[in-house]
Structure formats: C-alpha cells, structure tokens
Design an enzyme around this catalytic site. Structure first.
Site, short mmCIF file in Angstrom:
data_model
loop_
_atom_site.label_atom_id
_atom_site.label_comp_id
_atom_site.label_asym_id
_atom_site.label_seq_id
_atom_site.Cartn_x
_atom_site.Cartn_y
_atom_site.Cartn_z
N GLN A 97 0.81 -1.21 0.00
CA GLN A 97 0.00 0.00 0.00
C GLN A 97 0.85 1.27 0.00
O GLN A 97 0.31 2.37 -0.03
CB GLN A 97 -0.91 0.00 1.23
CG GLN A 97 -1.91 -1.14 1.24
CD GLN A 97 -2.68 -1.24 2.55
OE1 GLN A 97 -2.50 -0.43 3.47
NE2 GLN A 97 -3.52 -2.25 2.66
N HIS A 159 -1.13 0.32 5.72
CA HIS A 159 -1.73 1.33 6.60
C HIS A 159 -0.80 2.52 6.85
O HIS A 159 -0.37 2.78 7.97
CB HIS A 159 -2.16 0.70 7.93
CG HIS A 159 -3.19 -0.36 7.78
ND1 HIS A 159 -3.81 -0.97 8.86
CD2 HIS A 159 -3.73 -0.95 6.67
CE1 HIS A 159 -4.67 -1.87 8.43
NE2 HIS A 159 -4.63 -1.87 7.10
N GLU A 262 -15.78 3.32 8.25
CA GLU A 262 -16.45 4.38 9.00
C GLU A 262 -16.39 5.73 8.29
O GLU A 262 -15.40 6.05 7.62
CB GLU A 262 -15.80 4.54 10.38
CG GLU A 262 -15.96 3.34 11.28
CD GLU A 262 -15.31 3.54 12.64
OE1 GLU A 262 -15.42 2.61 13.47
OE2 GLU A 262 -14.72 4.61 12.88
N TYR A 272 -11.55 7.88 18.66
CA TYR A 272 -12.49 7.23 17.76
C TYR A 272 -12.51 5.71 17.88
O TYR A 272 -13.10 5.03 17.05
CB TYR A 272 -12.26 7.74 16.33
CG TYR A 272 -12.72 9.18 16.27
CD1 TYR A 272 -14.01 9.50 15.90
CD2 TYR A 272 -11.89 10.20 16.72
CE1 TYR A 272 -14.47 10.81 15.94
CE2 TYR A 272 -12.33 11.51 16.77
CZ TYR A 272 -13.63 11.81 16.39
OH TYR A 272 -14.10 13.10 16.45
#
Length: 390
Positions: A97, A159, A262, A272
């Site tokens: 990624q 990530h 989300e 969160y």
C-alpha cells in the site's frame, strides 16, 4: 525456539496478505447492500494512462498535479497530461500500500510556491510515513525538505494513511495509519494497538504548522504522557479527509477490516475507538471487539458492512450540482463507486446514494470549475469528471 529466517517470515506474510485479500473480496461479493443509485451525472474521461494514481490538487492557474503511487508526480494542463514527470520527487518505498501518496498545495501557494507530498520511506523491515515540503516552479521541485515523519518505524507494507487537510489558520491535519493488520507487531504487541497509545503517532490524525512544527494549542501539547502532534486518535487507516468550510467541520473516512468502514465527524482531542470499539471483524472470522460503543469514545456517523474500502473524500460546495451542495462524496475501492452522503444541519447522515464508476476509486475532489473529479486506482488509471446531465 529457533527463529525463522526473514525470507520465511516475509513469505508467510505475503501468503497471509493474499488470503486476506481473497477473503475481503469474497465477503463483499457474498453480501448485498441496498444503496440507491444516483444518476444525475455523466462520466467524462479526462485523462488516462496514469499508473495507480493516488491524489490530485489544483494550482491557482488551473494546472492539475497528480501523484502516481510508484513515485511519480504528474502535471496536466488544459486536459493534457505532460509526458515527462516532474523532477525532484524524493525516493519512495513503493511496496504494497506504500509509495507516493498525497499531494497538497499551500493555501498561499501564489506567494510561496510550496507543495506538500506524503510518501512511505524505508524498507520492508523498517518504514514510516513522511511529509515533505518543496518549492514548485512549474517544471521541477526544489528545496525538498522532510518536515515530518512518524516517530516509530514499522515493518510490512500496510496502513500508511496520508491524507492532508488545511484548516483556516493555515495549520494542516495529516492522517497516519495504525501500521497494519495482524500478525504485524510493534514493541511485542499487535501494532494496531498503537492507535490507543497517545505517545505514538500511529493510528492518529496529527496537526502541524506549515513548516512541520507543532502548534502550541494542539489538544495534547502540554500532556507529558502524549505526543504533542496528536489531534485525534483511535483511527485504523484514514483514506479520506475533508474540511467543510461553512460549518468548520472535519470529515474523515477510514477502512475497517472485514466490514466496519467508517465515516467520522472528527474533532480535536477525541478518541475514535479503534481497535477497542469497532464494527470490524478479523479477516479470518471472529470479532475484533464485542464493543460497538463506549463512553468517552466517538461513534461513527456511518458504517459500511460489507466494506466499500473508502478512499478520497470531498465536501461539495459548488453550484454546478445545486442538489449536491453540502453533501459528502466518498470514493470506494472495492465498491467501485462514489457514495453521495446527505447530511442534516447537525452533521448526522440522512441517506446515501451510489454513483457507479466501474473502477477502483482512489480519490474524489471538487475542481475549481465546481465539478467533481475522480481518480481510479488502476494500472491504466483514469481521471474522470462528473458532469450534470442536461
């Protein structure tokens, strides 16, 4: 116990990653989601031939900058892509990624010529997200400076986060991912738990001055048990971030694991929840947490299960689509669409509709002409414009 050689660990990690990808696709294909279609726009292909484009930003003169994840910064003028990439881009770690990700323009670009790039830097064993500032003269980058990097190195290729949003005081919010899925670890525990560690920048949105320094009024600036750059925390992997100027609200989308993507209304100093509170499941089946909500942690405004794999996020303020004004637009990598999200005056989600793109959507932005533009994350990626139907 004899330690496995690194090549073996890397091979196993690759096998797990492939299995995870297969499960994610299977989960999406085997479930249905009743989201009505929005057919108010025509899709117009503006550019093609982009290699996994990730982000776009317009200069004041209408020139468009586009990043390609392998490490190139491209420029388009009057709908034509320059054949030669911009020189001066720093080397990137383009695996998994990772790679060259966000491009963002300083609000006072006309005076200072500053642009900002986020990218992954390092190796398989030790890498991190970096933020660089450079001067752009229309052809090349110069005076490239790394003004921020995540304080902890991590392993793996997952990530990195990387979206940037500018606030009215010319500070910027920069999204940082949690570092990766199990079995990736840091300091002897699953790396995703760093999202709840205020000393860590992983799984956070950080707030910085335009030179990379830390604003003195950040929410944890005076907390000895926190990193002063942290603005919000408990995030998994933020892939969409946008600012709603009329209300001063910051909106964010983040990937869940298996389900549990989300949409969040993000505020300074708030938690969160990830991974303590989540709608996600492990890719191999069980719940990550039995908790969906907890006092002291912010609830999402919208949850997608199955995952759409949300990407770029835009708040629409233009006049070309009057019915869309004040809506959020979230790209979907897996769903291959753009979700139009209607909000009420208090910031709650009223409904959503799907604008079919048919390709993996990596970024969504409002252009200076008041139209929406979409980047598709493909080997032959495209820039697509959404025009009103006559």
């Amino acid at each position: 116990m004899q330690r496995k050689p690194y090549w073996y660990v890397k091979w196993i990690g690759g096998a797990i990653a492939l299995a995870i990808a297969g499960l994610a696709v299977a989960v999406y294909l085997n479930q249905t989601e009743a989201v009505p279609r929005d057919s108010k726009a025509n899709k117009v292909t503006v550019l093609s031939g982009l290699e996994h484009p990730w982000s776009m930003a317009w200069l004041p003169d209408g020139t468009l900058l586009i990043t390609e994840r392998p490490g190139r910064l491209r420029v388009a003028r009057n709908g034509t892509l320059d054949p030669t990439p911009i020189t001066g881009v720093p080397p990137v770690f383009a695996e998994g990624q990772g790679g060259l990700m966000e491009v963002s323009i300083h609000p006072n670009f006309a005076k200072n010529r500053f642009i900002y790039l986020t990218y992954s830097h390092g190796t398989d064993r030790a890498n991190r997200t970096r933020l660089a500032r450079a001067t752009f003269d229309g052809k090349a980058l110069s005076d490239v400076q790394v003004i921020f990097e995540v304080s902890q190195a991590k392993s793996g290729t997952q990530h990195f986060g990387s979206r940037i949003v500018w606030l009215p005081d010319n500070t910027m919010l920069v999204a940082i991912g949690d570092g990766g899925n199990p079995p990736v670890q840091l300091d002897g525990d699953l790396i995703r738990k760093q999202a709840q560690n205020l000393r860590s920048q992983l799984g956070k949105i950080v707030r910085l001055n335009d030179d990379g320094s830390i604003p003195s009024n950040n929410p944890f600036a005076n907390d000895p048990n926190a990193n002063p750059s942290v603005w919000s925390y408990g995030h998994r992997n933020t892939q969409g971030l946008t600012f709603d100027a009329p209300t001063g609200r910051v909106w964010q989308t983040e990937h869940g694991a298996r389900g549990g993507d989300e949409v969040n209304l993000v505020r300074s100093g708030k938690n969160y929840g990830w991974p303590i509170v989540t709608y996600s499941r492990e890719y191999f089946g069980p719940e990550i947490s039995a908790e969906r909500s907890r006092p002291g942690m912010e609830d999402p405004k919208l949850v997608w299960t199955p995952s759409i794999a949300p990407s770029g996020l835009a708040f629409y303020s233009g006049d070309r689509f009057p019915a869309w004004k004040g809506n959020l637009f979230a790209g979907g990598l897996v769903s291959k669409d753009v979700r139009r999200i209607t909000l009420d005056a208090t910031g709650n989600v009223v409904n959503q509709q799907s604008i079919d793109i048919g390709q993996r959507v990596r970024d969504v932005r409002q252009g200076p002409d008041g139209l929406l533009y979409v980047l598709t994350d493909e080997q032959n990626g495209q820039l697509i414009r959404l025009d009103p139907k006559s």
